[in-house]
Design an enzyme around this catalytic site. Structure first.
Site, mmCIF file in Angstrom:
data_model
loop_
_atom_site.group_PDB
_atom_site.id
_atom_site.type_symbol
_atom_site.label_atom_id
_atom_site.label_comp_id
_atom_site.label_asym_id
_atom_site.label_seq_id
_atom_site.Cartn_x
_atom_site.Cartn_y
_atom_site.Cartn_z
ATOM 1 N N ASP A 168 0.901 -1.196 -0.022
ATOM 2 C CA ASP A 168 0.064 0.152 -0.001
ATOM 3 C C ASP A 168 1.028 1.188 -0.002
ATOM 4 O OD1 ASP A 168 -1.658 2.102 0.653
ATOM 5 O OD2 ASP A 168 -2.275 1.293 2.501
ATOM 6 N N LYS A 209 2.872 11.423 -3.347
ATOM 7 C CA LYS A 209 1.452 10.697 -4.275
ATOM 8 C C LYS A 209 0.658 11.687 -4.797
ATOM 9 C CE LYS A 209 -1.905 6.950 -3.302
ATOM 10 N NZ LYS A 209 -2.239 6.080 -2.422
ATOM 11 N N GLU A 247 -7.069 0.779 -4.738
ATOM 12 C CA GLU A 247 -7.464 0.588 -3.214
ATOM 13 C C GLU A 247 -8.560 0.004 -2.814
ATOM 14 O OE1 GLU A 247 -6.056 4.419 -2.365
ATOM 15 O OE2 GLU A 247 -3.849 4.061 -2.854
ATOM 16 N N ASP A 262 -12.779 6.090 3.130
ATOM 17 C CA ASP A 262 -11.560 6.090 3.267
ATOM 18 C C ASP A 262 -10.997 7.401 3.753
ATOM 19 O OD1 ASP A 262 -8.810 6.172 3.121
ATOM 20 O OD2 ASP A 262 -8.653 5.092 1.304
#
Ligand code: AMP
Length: 612
Positions: free
Chosen positions: A8, A70, A166, A189
Site C-alpha cells: 500500500d 503521491k 485501493e 477512506d
C-alpha cells in the site's frame, strides 16, 4: 511463503505484506513498526532517510523533507499548489519535480525510495530477496499516474505484477468477495491528507466501481493542525510571556507530535494529558484534553466528507439502505466520532472487523497471494475510472472505452479522413467525461500516415487496450496498407488526481451544456456537408431545373447560412432538414446524371473493346 509482496503506497503511510501459509502478514521494520510514513528526508550529506526518522525532520528541515509525494505523481505543472508544500517544486521537461538543494527529483523517484525501504525491510524480516510486488493506487488514478507508480516500483528493483485499485484491495481484506452476488459496498477512506469514498458492486466475484468521489485535501492532518492551534491558544493563555517560542521550529515539531499522539489516544480513551515539558527553562505545560474537546474540533472536518458521500450514492443511484456493507479505510476512521458520522450517513453500522489503516495493504497482499497461486478461487477485476477516447471531427470526444468498463479490455473503431487528399491523421488520445475534446485530458497525440485519397476513403482502425494493470496501449492502423503505429504515452501531459476528481464533478455540472454543444457541433458538421454538396450539384445539374426552383434552393441555403451565423440550434436543425428535403429533385437529377455517365463509360469501354 508467497513470492510476491503486497504494497500500500499511501499518501501518508505505506505498508508491505506477504502471504504466509494462506494468511496475509504485514511486515514490521527493525523497530517493530508496520506503518512507514511516506516521508523522505534528504540530508546535506549522505543517503536519503525514509519513514519515521524522516517524519521527525519535517518541522526542522521543511525544505529538505518531502511528504505526500503521491499527490504529485503524474501531476501537470501549473496545477501544483506551491503554497501547499514547504519544499520547492520545479518544472523539468514539462513535469513537476521536487527541488531539494541542488538535487532535482521526479515524484516517482521519491516514491521509489519509499518502495525501496519497504523492500529492504521485508527482505530483512523474511530472510530472502523480494523482487515482485502488487502495488495499490486510488481507483481514480489515470493511466499516467498508474504508469508512474509502476516505474517507481521498477526503480526500487520490484517487478510490478499488478497495479490494484485501493477500494478493491480494501474489500478483499474485509473478505467481501464472499458476499452474495450483486452486493453493494461503500468504502469510506479517510487518511492523513485525502478522503475517498467508493461504491462498489460485487458481480460474479468481481468488484466493479459504481461511483467514486472525494477530496485530496482533507484528512487527519487537518485535525492535527486544528489541535495544534488549540494547544497554542491554551499555552499563550497560561504563559503569555512564552509567545515568541511558539514560532520556534523545534517547538512546533514537539507540539505537532504531542497533538498527534493525543489524537490517537483519544480514539480509545476519554481523556489524555498533553505534556510539553520545559516549555521554557523553568516552565512545563500540561493540559487535560477530553475526547469531547477533540470531537468538537474534528466534527466540522469530518462533516466535510458528507457531500462527497451523498454525491457518490447519487451517482450510483443508490439509497443508502440498499447497501450491504460499509467498510472503513484510513487511520482517521478509528475515531469514534468518524464511525458515528459514517453510521448516520449510511444508516448502518460500519464494519470494523479490520484495522482500517492496514486494510489496503492486507488486500494487496491477498492479491499477491492470488497471483502467486497461494490463494485460489478469487478472480479480481478492476474498472476504468474515466472514459478513454479520441478527438474526432468538430473537436468532439469519441469514447472508445467507457468509464467503469471492466479491465482488462480492448475496443476499437474505424475512422476516415475529413478532407480529400489528407496524407495523415492525427490521433489525439483523450481521457475524461466531457463531450468536447478540449474539456478532456489529453494523454498523448501522434500521427498515422496513409495513402492520400478522396474524402471519406481512408480507413483507419484505432484500438485501445487496457491491460490488467490499467495501463493503456493505443494502436492505430491504416487498414488499406496495414501501416500501424503503437503509441507510447509516457511523454504525454500528466493529469493530477484532483483534476480527475474534478473532471467527474464537472462532467455532471456541465452535462446539459456539453450535450447541447455536442448537438450543435454535430448539426454544424451536417451543414458543412450539405452546403458544398448542394453547391456542387447546382454547378453540375443546375441547368436542368427551373429558375423558381433555383431561387427556392438559394433561399434554403441562405437560411442555413443565417442560422450558422446566429448560432441558433433549433433554427439550424430546421434549416438543414429543409435544405435536405428541398433539394430532393437536385439529388435525383444528380443520381440520374451519375447513372448516365456510368452507362456512357460502359459503352465507351465496349466500343473500345469492339475496335480492338
Ligand atoms: P492512513 O492514511 O491510513 O495512514 O491514515 C493516517 C491518518 O490517520 C493520520 O492523520 C493519523 O493521525 C490518523 N490516525 C491513525 N491512527 C489513528 C487513531 N487511532 N485515531 C485517530 N486518527 C488516527
Amino acid at each position: 511463503m508467497s513470492e510476491i509482496v503486497g504494497i500500500d503506497l499511501g499518501t501518508t503511510n505505506s505498508l508491505i505484506g506477504v502471504m504466509d501459509s494462506g494468511f496475509p502478514i504485514l511486515i514490521a521494520d527493525n523497530k517493530g513498526q508496520r506503518l512507514t510514513p511516506s516521508v523522505v528526508y534528504f540530508p546535506e550529506r549522505g543517503e536519503p532517510i525514509v519513514g519515521k526518522a524522516a517524519d521527525r525532520m519535517r518541522a526542522l528541515y521543511p525544505e529538505r523533507t518531502v511528504f505526500s509525494v503521491k499527490r504529485l505523481m503524474g501531476r501537470r505543472p501549473g496545477e501544483s499548489d506551491k503554497a501547499d508544500f514547504p519544499f520547492r517544486l520545479n518544472v523539468l521537461n514539462g513535469q513537476t519535480v521536487v527541488q531539494v538543494a541542488n538535487q532535482t527529483l521526479r515524484p516517482e523517484e521519491i516514491s521509489s525510495l519509499i518502495l525501496r525501504k519497504l523492500k529492504v525491510d521485508a527482505e530483512v524480516a523474511l530472510g530472502y530477496s523480494v523482487s515482485r510486488a502488487v502495488i495499490t493506487v486510488p481507483a481514480y488514478f489515470n493511466d499516467l499516474q498508474r504508469q508512474a507508480t509502476k516505474r517507481a516500483g521498477e526503480r526500487a528493483g520490484l517487478e510490478v505484477e499488478r497495479i490494484l485499485n485501493e477500494p478493491t484491495a480494501a474489500a478483499l481484506a474485509y473478505g467481501l468477495d464472499r458476499l452474495r452476488d450483486r452486493s453493494r459496498i461503500a468504502v469510506y477512506d479517510l487518511g492523513g491528507g485525502t478522503f475517498d469514498i467508493y461504491i462498489l458492486e460485487l458481480n460474479d466475484g468481481l468488484f466493479r466501481v459504481l461511483s467514486t468521489n472525494g477530496n485530496t485535501r482533507l484528512g487527519g492532518d487537518d485535525i492535527d493542525r486544528e489541535l495544534v492551534r488549540l494547544l497554542k491558544e491554551r499555552i499563550t493563555a497560561r504563559f503569555p510571556e512564552v509567545r515568541p517560542e511558539l514560532e520556534d521550529r523545534l517547538f512546533s515539531a514537539r507540539l505537532r507530535e504531542a497533538a498527534h499522539d493525543a489524537k490517537l489516544k483519544l480514539s480509545t480513551e476519554d481523556m489524555v494529558l498533553v505534556e510539553i515539558p520545559f516549555l521554557t527553562k523553568e516552565k512545563s505545560f500540561t493540559y487535560s484534553l477530553s475526547r469531547q474537546e477533540l470531537d468538537s474540533i474534528a466534527r466540522p472536518i469530518i462533516r466535510r466528507t458528507r457531500g462527497h458521500c451523498l454525491r457518490s450514492l447519487d451517482d450510483a443511484k443508490l439509497d443508502p439502505r440498499k447497501l450491504d456493507e460499509v467498510i472503513l479505510v484510513g487511520g482517521v476512521t478509528r475515531m469514534p466520532a468518524v464511525r458515528q458520522f459514517v453510521a448516520e450517513i449510511f444508516q448502518r453500522l460500519p464494519n470494523v472487523s479490520q484495522n482500517p489503516d492496514e486494510a489496503v495493504a492486507v488486500g494487496a497482499t491477498v492479491q499477491a497471494g492470488i497471483l502467486s497461486g497461494e490463494v485460489q478461487n478469487i478472480v479480481l477485476l478492476d474498472v476504468t475510472p474515466l472514459s478513454l477516447g479520441i478527438e474526432t471531427f468538430g473537436g468532439l470526444m469519441n469514447v472508445i472505452i467507457a468509464r467503469n468498463s471492466t479491465i482488462p479490455c480492448k475496443a476499437g473503431e474505424v475512422f476516415t479522413n475529413a478532407v480529400a487528399n489528407q496524407t495523415s491523421m492525427q490521433i489525439v488520445v483523450l481521457q475524461g467525461e466531457r463531450e468536447l475534446a478540449k474539456d478532456n485530458w489529453e494523454l498523448g497525440r501522434f500521427e498515422l500516415a496513409f495513402e492520400p485519397g478522396p474524402k471519406g476513403m481512408a480507413r483507419v482502425g484505432v484500438q485501445f487496450e487496457i491491460d490488467a494493470d490499467g495501463i493503456l496501449h493505443v494502436l492505430a492502423r491504416d487498414i488499406r496498407t496495414n501501416r500501424e503505429v503503437i503509441v507510447d504515452l509516457t511523454s504525454a501531459v500528466n493529469v493530477t488526481d484532483e483534476a480527475v476528481e474534478r473532471m467527474i464533478a464537472e462532467s455532471l455540472d456541465h452535462a446539459f451544456d456539453d450535450m447541447s454543444e455536442r448537438v450543435w457541433t454535430e448539426t454544424v458538421l451536417k451543414s458543412n456537408e450539405l452546403l458544398p454538396a448542394v453547391r456542387s450539384a447546382l454547378t453540375l445539374v443546375g441547368d436542368q431545373i427551373s429558375d423558381s426552383e433555383k431561387e427556392k434552393i438559394a433561399a434554403l441555403v441562405t437560411a442555413v447560412e443565417k442560422a450558422l451565423e446566429s448560432h441558433t440550434l433549433s433554427q439550424l436543425k430546421k434549416a438543414n432538414t429543409d435544405l435536405d428535403e428541398g433539394t430532393q429533385l437536385l439529388a435525383t437529377l444528380l443520381i440520374d446524371r451519375a447513372m448516365a455517365e456510368a452507362e456512357q463509360r460502359k459503352k465507351g469501354r465496349v466500343g473500345l473493346a469492339e475496335e480492338d
